[in-house]
Design an enzyme around this catalytic site. Structure first.
Site, short mmCIF file in Angstrom:
data_model
loop_
_atom_site.label_atom_id
_atom_site.label_comp_id
_atom_site.label_asym_id
_atom_site.label_seq_id
_atom_site.Cartn_x
_atom_site.Cartn_y
_atom_site.Cartn_z
N GLU A 84 26.86 23.03 -5.53
CA GLU A 84 28.24 23.35 -5.12
C GLU A 84 28.82 22.28 -4.19
O GLU A 84 28.25 22.01 -3.13
CB GLU A 84 28.24 24.72 -4.42
CG GLU A 84 29.63 25.23 -4.14
CD GLU A 84 29.63 26.67 -3.61
OE1 GLU A 84 28.70 27.44 -3.93
OE2 GLU A 84 30.57 26.99 -2.87
N ASP A 278 10.30 30.33 -2.58
CA ASP A 278 10.77 31.33 -3.53
C ASP A 278 12.18 31.81 -3.14
O ASP A 278 12.33 32.62 -2.22
CB ASP A 278 9.75 32.49 -3.52
CG ASP A 278 10.09 33.58 -4.52
OD1 ASP A 278 11.24 33.66 -4.97
OD2 ASP A 278 9.19 34.37 -4.83
N HIS A 375 37.53 21.85 -0.95
CA HIS A 375 36.98 21.61 -2.30
C HIS A 375 37.78 20.50 -2.98
O HIS A 375 37.22 19.58 -3.54
CB HIS A 375 37.10 22.87 -3.16
CG HIS A 375 35.94 23.79 -3.01
ND1 HIS A 375 34.72 23.53 -3.57
CD2 HIS A 375 35.81 24.98 -2.39
CE1 HIS A 375 33.89 24.52 -3.29
NE2 HIS A 375 34.53 25.41 -2.57
C1 MEV Z 1 31.47 29.95 -1.48
O1 MEV Z 1 30.28 29.47 -2.09
C2 MEV Z 1 31.15 30.64 -0.18
C3 MEV Z 1 32.32 31.31 0.49
O2 MEV Z 1 32.97 32.18 -0.43
C4 MEV Z 1 31.79 32.06 1.66
C5 MEV Z 1 32.81 32.95 2.36
O3 MEV Z 1 33.78 33.35 1.74
O4 MEV Z 1 32.56 33.24 3.55
C6 MEV Z 1 33.37 30.29 0.90
#
Ligand code: MEV
Length: 387
Positions: A84, A278, A375
């Site tokens: 990610e 794990d 992002h």
């Molecule tokens: C995305 O991988 C994680 C989030 O959704 C966590 C959150 O909303 O606190 C950004």
């Protein structure tokens, strides 16, 4: 509808090449696709074939380093394996914010796991409970006879809890064998001990033992950490207030809470994978712990008198640094070297600090510019790099 039949007898007995040939023909993979599958990287194909069944290839993910972590006065570079974007950048960024106030403070962690033994068909539950409790030392001794090496290094079974429960199939007794597993994840040692004491428990309870297995809800192996995150570095008082509101939202609403906790696990699971541990065990333990008193956030937040954000995180952390893949996976060994850790306890402390960082980073982004902005910035950078 697929045109192929998924019924393949003796698939596990074939070589990797033979299996791949069958799959190639069945689903119509081209040569380029089978070449990708057959790229085993730094692994010998046979080593992969020994790990799980029906292997036809290997799967690669990015291996990355989160910077700026100071935990209990030590600096750490933290390896992370995940797909990610923005997660590693966010962790590094927030870890820097915690440094101003000394970084992360983590408590000592006992490496104690629970082995569960289920006893059914009980005629007299109270007598059975008493009889097991009276013979506690004998049961613990028998458990410890199974693992002289663990005992030699200072670990082993340390206690026994007897829990009568009512179920839809009638009364049962669940015995919890508590085992200090030292630097291992512990499943092997605990399961061996649980199986070994089962006949004695049947004799003492006059019941029948069914399941003998480790619990992933490792409540005796809790990792806890705390850090102060600088108000100005976070973006000011309004962002801190936004984070507190996000936390309140998660506390009040399980739909939000699942995503709040997912953000925490983004970091923890990436480190778990990088160190050959794990991931499913850690994930199961975390969410079961979160649900102990009604599903809740694993972290909590407040402000200090100067308006800085103070965060805490606590969850079970059954991470090992010996045994299983932690020993045989070359990258797991390299991860431990990069971290520079010698004890499983230290790995768990890094994991919980990383989880807290990841949580603060997500809440900060959500409460400020929104998650998509970060992002998109990273995507743009990537696109520019490719151009
Ligand atoms: C995305 O991988 C994680 C989030 O959704 C966590 C959150 O909303 O606190 C950004």
């Amino acid at each position: 509808m697929n045109e192929y039949s998924s019924e393949i007898s003796g698939f596990h007995k074939l070589s990797i090449e033979e299996r791949l040939k069958i799959i190639k023909e069945k689903v119509g993979l081209n040569d380029e696709e089978t070449d990708i599958l057959q790229n085993f990287g730094y692994f010998e194909p046979q080593a992969m074939d020994m790990l799980i069944e029906n292997v036809i290839g290997s799967y690669q993910l990015p291996y990355s380093i989160a910077c700026n972590f100071k935990i209990n006065g030590n600096d750490y570079l933290v390896p992370m394996v995940l797909e990610e974007p923005s997660v590693v950048a966010a962790a590094s960024n927030v870890a820097r914010m915690a440094r101003k106030y000394g970084g992360f403070h983590c408590e000592k962690i006992r490496q104690v796991m629970i082995g569960q033994i289920q006893i059914v068909n009980l005629k007299a539950v109270e007598d059975a409970v008493k009889n097991i409790e009276v013979n506690k030392e004998k049961i613990i001794r028998l458990a410890n006879d199974q693992d002289p090496i663990l005992i030699k290094f200072g670990g082993g079974a340390v206690d026994l809890e007897v829990r009568p429960i009512d179920t839809i199939k009638g009364p049962m007794i669940i015995v919890h064998l508590l085992v200090n597993v030292l630097d291992a994840m512990g499943a092997n040692a605990v399961n061996t001990m649980a199986e070994a004491i089962a006949p004695l428990l049947e004799e003492l309870s006059r019941g029948k033992v069914l399941l003998r297995i480790i619990s992933n809800l490792a409540t005796h192996r809790i990792a806890k950490c705390k850090a102060t995150f600088d108000k100005d570095m976070l973006g000011g008082a309004e962002v801190v207030e936004g984070i507190l509101n996000a936390y309140a939202f998660a506390k009040a609403d399980p739909f939000r809470c699942a995503t709040h906790n997912k953000g925490i696990m983004n970091g923890i699971i990436a480190l778990t994978l990088a160190t050959g541990n794990d991931t499913r065990a850690i994930e199961a333990g975390a969410h079961a712990y979160a649900a102990l008193n009604g599903y809740s956030p694993l972290s909590c937040f407040e402000v200090d008198p100067f308006g800085n954000l103070v965060g805490e995180l606590e969850l079970p952390m059954a991470l090992g640094i010996i045994g299983g893949l932690t020993k045989t996976h070359p990258l797991a060994r390299i991860s431990l070297k990069i971290l520079g850790i010698k004890k499983a306890e230290e790995l768990a402390q890094v994991a919980v600090a990383l989880g807290l960082c990841q949580n603060v980073a997500a809440l900060r982004a959500l409460a400020a510019e929104g998650i998509q902005a970060g992002h998109m910035k990273l995507h743009k950078r990537k696109a520019e790099k490719i151009d």
